[in-house]
Scaffold this motif. Structure first.
Motif, PDB file in Angstrom:
ATOM      1  N   LEU A 208       0.829  -1.206   0.000  1.00  0.00           N
ATOM      2  CA  LEU A 208       0.000   0.000   0.000  1.00  0.00           C
ATOM      3  C   LEU A 208       0.863   1.256   0.000  1.00  0.00           C
ATOM      4  N   ILE A 209       1.944   1.236   0.770  1.00  0.00           N
ATOM      5  CA  ILE A 209       2.855   2.380   0.813  1.00  0.00           C
ATOM      6  C   ILE A 209       3.471   2.633  -0.559  1.00  0.00           C
ATOM      7  N   GLU A 210       3.786   1.557  -1.270  1.00  0.00           N
ATOM      8  CA  GLU A 210       4.339   1.701  -2.625  1.00  0.00           C
ATOM      9  C   GLU A 210       3.336   2.402  -3.540  1.00  0.00           C
ATOM     10  N   ASP A 211       2.058   2.025  -3.422  1.00  0.00           N
ATOM     11  CA  ASP A 211       1.016   2.691  -4.218  1.00  0.00           C
ATOM     12  C   ASP A 211       0.910   4.168  -3.846  1.00  0.00           C
ATOM     13  N   VAL A 212       0.992   4.451  -2.543  1.00  0.00           N
ATOM     14  CA  VAL A 212       0.922   5.842  -2.092  1.00  0.00           C
ATOM     15  C   VAL A 212       2.096   6.643  -2.646  1.00  0.00           C
ATOM     16  N   ASN A 213       3.279   6.067  -2.612  1.00  0.00           N
ATOM     17  CA  ASN A 213       4.456   6.760  -3.147  1.00  0.00           C
ATOM     18  C   ASN A 213       4.286   7.089  -4.624  1.00  0.00           C
ATOM     19  N   ILE A 214       3.752   6.135  -5.387  1.00  0.00           N
ATOM     20  CA  ILE A 214       3.550   6.351  -6.827  1.00  0.00           C
ATOM     21  C   ILE A 214       2.570   7.497  -7.054  1.00  0.00           C
ATOM     22  N   GLU A 215       1.438   7.474  -6.339  1.00  0.00           N
ATOM     23  CA  GLU A 215       0.422   8.513  -6.524  1.00  0.00           C
ATOM     24  C   GLU A 215       0.935   9.876  -6.083  1.00  0.00           C
ATOM     25  N   MET A 216       1.659   9.915  -4.975  1.00  0.00           N
ATOM     26  CA  MET A 216       2.170  11.200  -4.491  1.00  0.00           C
ATOM     27  C   MET A 216       3.232  11.766  -5.429  1.00  0.00           C
ATOM     28  N   THR A 217       4.079  10.887  -5.937  1.00  0.00           N
ATOM     29  CA  THR A 217       5.091  11.347  -6.895  1.00  0.00           C
ATOM     30  C   THR A 217       4.431  11.920  -8.146  1.00  0.00           C
ATOM     31  N   GLN A 218       3.400  11.235  -8.619  1.00  0.00           N
ATOM     32  CA  GLN A 218       2.683  11.724  -9.798  1.00  0.00           C
ATOM     33  C   GLN A 218       2.009  13.061  -9.503  1.00  0.00           C
ATOM     34  N   ALA A 219       1.408  13.177  -8.312  1.00  0.00           N
ATOM     35  CA  ALA A 219       0.749  14.440  -7.950  1.00  0.00           C
ATOM     36  C   ALA A 219       1.756  15.583  -7.860  1.00  0.00           C
ATOM     37  N   ARG A 220       2.916  15.313  -7.263  1.00  0.00           N
ATOM     38  CA  ARG A 220       3.940  16.358  -7.140  1.00  0.00           C
ATOM     39  C   ARG A 220       4.464  16.778  -8.511  1.00  0.00           C
ATOM     40  N   GLU A 221       4.773  15.792  -9.354  1.00  0.00           N
ATOM     41  CA  GLU A 221       5.301  16.123 -10.681  1.00  0.00           C
ATOM     42  C   GLU A 221       4.256  16.843 -11.530  1.00  0.00           C
ATOM     43  N   THR A 222       3.002  16.417 -11.425  1.00  0.00           N
ATOM     44  CA  THR A 222       1.934  17.093 -12.164  1.00  0.00           C
ATOM     45  C   THR A 222       1.774  18.533 -11.705  1.00  0.00           C
ATOM     46  N   THR A 223       1.849  18.733 -10.394  1.00  0.00           N
ATOM     47  CA  THR A 223       1.759  20.097  -9.865  1.00  0.00           C
ATOM     48  C   THR A 223       2.898  20.961 -10.377  1.00  0.00           C
ATOM     49  N   ASN A 224       4.100  20.411 -10.388  1.00  0.00           N
ATOM     50  CA  ASN A 224       5.252  21.173 -10.897  1.00  0.00           C
ATOM     51  C   ASN A 224       5.086  21.505 -12.377  1.00  0.00           C
ATOM     52  N   ILE A 225       4.570  20.551 -13.157  1.00  0.00           N
ATOM     53  CA  ILE A 225       4.360  20.793 -14.586  1.00  0.00           C
ATOM     54  C   ILE A 225       3.354  21.914 -14.801  1.00  0.00           C
ATOM     55  N   TYR A 226       2.209  21.824 -14.122  1.00  0.00           N
ATOM     56  CA  TYR A 226       1.175  22.852 -14.281  1.00  0.00           C
ATOM     57  C   TYR A 226       1.683  24.211 -13.786  1.00  0.00           C
ATOM     58  N   SER A 227       2.461  24.192 -12.710  1.00  0.00           N
ATOM     59  CA  SER A 227       3.003  25.450 -12.187  1.00  0.00           C
ATOM     60  C   SER A 227       3.960  26.084 -13.184  1.00  0.00           C
ATOM     61  N   ASN A 228       4.813  25.266 -13.801  1.00  0.00           N
ATOM     62  CA  ASN A 228       5.743  25.797 -14.803  1.00  0.00           C
ATOM     63  C   ASN A 228       5.004  26.315 -16.036  1.00  0.00           C
ATOM     64  N   ILE A 229       3.977  25.565 -16.464  1.00  0.00           N
ATOM     65  CA  ILE A 229       3.184  26.013 -17.613  1.00  0.00           C
ATOM     66  C   ILE A 229       2.494  27.332 -17.298  1.00  0.00           C
ATOM     67  N   LEU A 230       1.927  27.422 -16.106  1.00  0.00           N
ATOM     68  CA  LEU A 230       1.216  28.636 -15.718  1.00  0.00           C
ATOM     69  C   LEU A 230       2.163  29.822 -15.608  1.00  0.00           C
ATOM     70  N   GLU A 231       3.335  29.590 -15.043  1.00  0.00           N
ATOM     71  CA  GLU A 231       4.320  30.665 -14.937  1.00  0.00           C
ATOM     72  C   GLU A 231       4.761  31.136 -16.322  1.00  0.00           C
ATOM     73  N   SER A 232       4.980  30.187 -17.238  1.00  0.00           N
ATOM     74  CA  SER A 232       5.353  30.551 -18.603  1.00  0.00           C
ATOM     75  C   SER A 232       4.227  31.316 -19.293  1.00  0.00           C
TER      76      SER A 232
END
Length: 308
Positions: A208-232
């Protein structure tokens, strides 16, 4: 509001507390807080820490009690300055007592209860419940990020038609929301990495922790992508606004220069000096012709230089 849930073999509501049940407290009143502190002897500062909207994701122990504060996504009113933000969810545990406290009614907790009821399995123990709350928060971060992305695309379409303050302010507020998201997700990731060594984890919990790590990593990377797109995007539209302003100022300056020549020529011929046209009936016509010719010449020059 307090809700008692039996977690054995499913998630079913019960009328009062019993050992190893889950106590869900949402938007607690002062009566709820006093009852919990009196019935279970919870440290009083636990509730005040959970009520602090700026409380970071962390855990601590006090007199056998464990407090875990998890940051979860929350949607404010439509006209709020920051429509999407995060709020603390408190998990309090000691032996056979497990309590979750949130001072906001969130869609995440409603969906969490509904999903667990559909599973019909319940929780193996409080550790399983904690990590499933982590997983649910990561999934809901991704859901909210999709909504934010839709709002960004809508604002960009509006700005393509017309650059207006309302759309720019909306993008700025979404940028604030993404900042809250990425900060909270990173805090949750740090908290998860610490809890892996503090809680008694079995093989199922590790998966379960492995699944949580995968989802959290995806959420963090997605947030960074959207933040960079928005800043640009914000930088691009800022450059467009500056370019449009420069174009307008350049045009106004050119028009002012063109209007200056007739004024200059009229001033020269209007001086109280001998210029040879004091008695000529064509003096006014000549002054007008010279003004038009000079203005036309400079208008052609400005057009050739693309200043107008």
């Amino acid at each position: 509001m307090r809700t008692y849930w039996n977690t054995n073999g499913g998630l079913t509501p019960i009328s009062e507390w019993e050992p190893n049940c889950w106590i869900q407290v949402t938007c607690p009143t002062e009566e709820d807080q006093l009852l919990l502190e009196k019935q279970f002897s919870i440290p009083d500062y636990f509730m005040s820490d959970i009520s602090d909207t700026d409380e970071r994701a962390r855990y601590e122990y006090d007199d056998g009690w464990m407090l875990i504060i998890l940051r979860i996504p929350y949607v404010k009113e439509i006209r709020s300055r920051t429509p999407y933000t995060t709020v603390p969810l408190g998990i309090i545990h000691k032996r056979d007592v497990t309590i979750t406290v949130c001072y906001y009614e969130t869609n995440m907790m409603i969906d969490f209860v509904s999903f667990q009821q559909k599973r019909g399995v319940g929780f193996t123990d409080y550790v399983d419940m904690i990590f499933r709350l982590f997983l649910s928060s990561a999934v809901w971060y991704l859901k909210r990020l999709k909504q934010i992305n839709s709002l960004i695309e809508k604002a960009k379409r509006n700005l393509d038609r017309e650059v207006n303050n309302e759309s720019l302010i909306g993008l700025s507020r979404l940028q604030d929301s993404l900042t809250y998201f990425v900060t909270s997700i990173r805090g949750n990731e740090t908290l998860l990495s610490k809890l892996k060594f503090k809680l008694q984890i079995d093989e199922l919990d590790a998966d379960l922790i492995e699944d949580v790590n995968i989802e959290m990593t995806q959420a963090r990377e997605t947030t960074n992508i959207y933040s960079n797109i928005l800043e640009s995007t914000m930088d691009t539209y800022s450059s467009i606004i500056n370019n449009n302003m420069n174009t307008v100022m350049r045009t106004l300056t050119s028009v002012s220069i063109l209007m200056m020549f007739p004024t200059l020529i009229a001033s020269l011929f209007g001086m109280n000096l001998v210029n040879g046209m004091e008695t000529s009936r064509y003096g006014f016509v000549i002054a007008m012709v010279i003004s038009i010719a000079v203005s036309g010449l400079f208008w052609w020059i400005f057009r050739h230089k693309r200043l107008i």
